[in-house]
Enzyme design. Structure first.
Site, mmCIF file in Angstrom:
data_model
loop_
_atom_site.group_PDB
_atom_site.id
_atom_site.type_symbol
_atom_site.label_atom_id
_atom_site.label_comp_id
_atom_site.label_asym_id
_atom_site.label_seq_id
_atom_site.Cartn_x
_atom_site.Cartn_y
_atom_site.Cartn_z
ATOM 1 N N VAL A 153 -6.375 13.580 10.699
ATOM 2 C CA VAL A 153 -7.627 12.443 11.314
ATOM 3 C C VAL A 153 -7.689 11.535 11.126
ATOM 4 C CG1 VAL A 153 -10.244 11.992 11.260
ATOM 5 C CG2 VAL A 153 -9.061 14.235 11.643
ATOM 6 N N CYS A 154 -7.478 10.753 11.656
ATOM 7 C CA CYS A 154 -7.003 8.902 11.575
ATOM 8 C C CYS A 154 -6.069 9.584 10.227
ATOM 9 C CB CYS A 154 -8.265 8.279 10.055
ATOM 10 S SG CYS A 154 -8.476 6.540 9.832
ATOM 11 N N THR A 155 -5.728 8.064 8.879
ATOM 12 C CA THR A 155 -5.265 8.302 8.007
ATOM 13 C C THR A 155 -4.325 9.479 7.661
ATOM 14 O OG1 THR A 155 -6.645 7.862 5.068
ATOM 15 C CG2 THR A 155 -5.404 5.610 7.175
#
Length: 335
Positions: A113-115
């Site tokens: 998720v995301c970074t």
């Protein structure tokens, strides 16, 4: 939240948490999978940390965990790697990256998720793969890890056993896609409705709307026009109506669109209406006549012509393809 004993058809979701992880990157997927259990899903959740102790997220919230990585022997159906604002430090933590590799080796599907994509990339798990991350960090991901093919505006990307998603709430989109893979579109739609989120963003769609992609303009009169079209695509947006709204001549409106937007007023209106129609087709079952009327196309035939001209498919074909999260086949893309 101790993991339940495995039952028939149960799926184990392991979530790796570490100090500084973003809270919603963790809780978003948790909410999706636990909500799915209310509608026929069979998920078991297992939060693990390096040493089995609670961790403090970037928001300052403390999360208790079920076990240390050393105790996580059961193969995970889904491994979730969250991100965090301190990703640039995390990717230099060799011990942490070793844990990510170990968990990945014992999982059937690894998602970030995301970074969290930076952790996967630093661990070598994205080499030669397509990947997504938050748009603000996509350039960094591409520059730091040239072996990764970064798709800078995708909501989520599946490549082999790995799925990566864009910023924060995109982890919910990705999790809904996994629920659809495992349990079917009906269960995924029930979860989306229960959580009051849209099941409308297939992987590969842009993180940005037409209005968000529009170049920034300092012309207040033009911003009023752009916002009015985006807020109510079905309203009257003729050139003369735009001119009245902006308080300038039709010729001036046309010139502003050309100079500031690089397009014509009619083209911009059509793109906004097309996006609105796509959303209605993806999330509901309204007849074409209703969609055409509410999005300003007027008639099903006008709607059809716009879709064929811009997307090369009819509205009916578009609905058939995207009336789901977009990743319905649990075996598609698996290595």
């Amino acid at each position: 939240m101790n993991p339940r004993h495995a039952g028939t058809g149960s799926l184990l979701v392991t979530i790796f948490v570490f100090p500084g992880a973003r809270l919603l990157d963790v809780t978003g997927p948790i909410e999706v999978f636990t909500s799915a259990n209310e509608f026929g899903g069979h998920y078991r959740l297992n939060l693990v940390s390096a040493d089995g102790n609670e961790v403090t997220t970037s928001a300052g919230t403390r999360l208790s965990v079920d076990m240390a990585i050393e105790g996580a022997h059961e193969t995970s159906d889904v491994l979730v790697i969250p991100g965090g604002p301190g990703w640039d430090q995390l990717i230099r933590d060799d011990a942490l990256l070793d844990m990510v590799r170990r968990l990945d080796a014992n999982s059937r599907r690894t998602v970030s998720v995301c970074t969290g994509a930076f952790l996967l990339a630093a661990a070598g798990l994205l080499d030669g793969r397509r990947a997504a991350t938050h748009w603000r960090h996509s350039r960094d991901l591409a520059l730091r890890f040239p072996a990764v093919q970064v798709e800078s505006d995708a909501i989520f990307v599946q490549d082999g056993k790995v799925m990566t998603s864009a910023g924060v709430s995109a982890g919910i989109d990705l999790s809904l896609a996994l629920v659809e893979q495992h349990c079917g579109a009906e269960v995924a739609r029930a979860v989306a409705k229960d959580m009051v989120v849209f099941m409308q963003r297939p992987g590969g769609q842009s993180q940005f709307s037409v209005r968000a992609r529009a170049p920034h303009t300092r012309q207040e009169m033009l911003r009023r026009v752009l916002d009015a079209v985006a807020e109510d695509p079905g309203a009257t947006h003729t050139l003369s109506a735009m001119a009245r709204r902006a308080g300038i001549s039709s010729r001036h409106v046309t010139r502003l669109f050309y100079d500031e937007m690089g397009t014509t007023p009619a083209r911009y209106v059509e793109q906004i209406r097309l996006e609105a129609a796509q959303a209605m087709l993806e999330t509901g079952d309204d007849p074409m006549a209703v969609i055409a009327r509410r999005t300003g196309f007027g008639s099903p035939e006008s709607l059809r012509r716009a879709f064929v001209r811009n997307l090369k498919v009819t509205p009916g074909v578009f609905r058939a393809r995207f009336h789901t999260t977009g990743v319905a086949d649990p075996l598609r893309g698996m290595s």
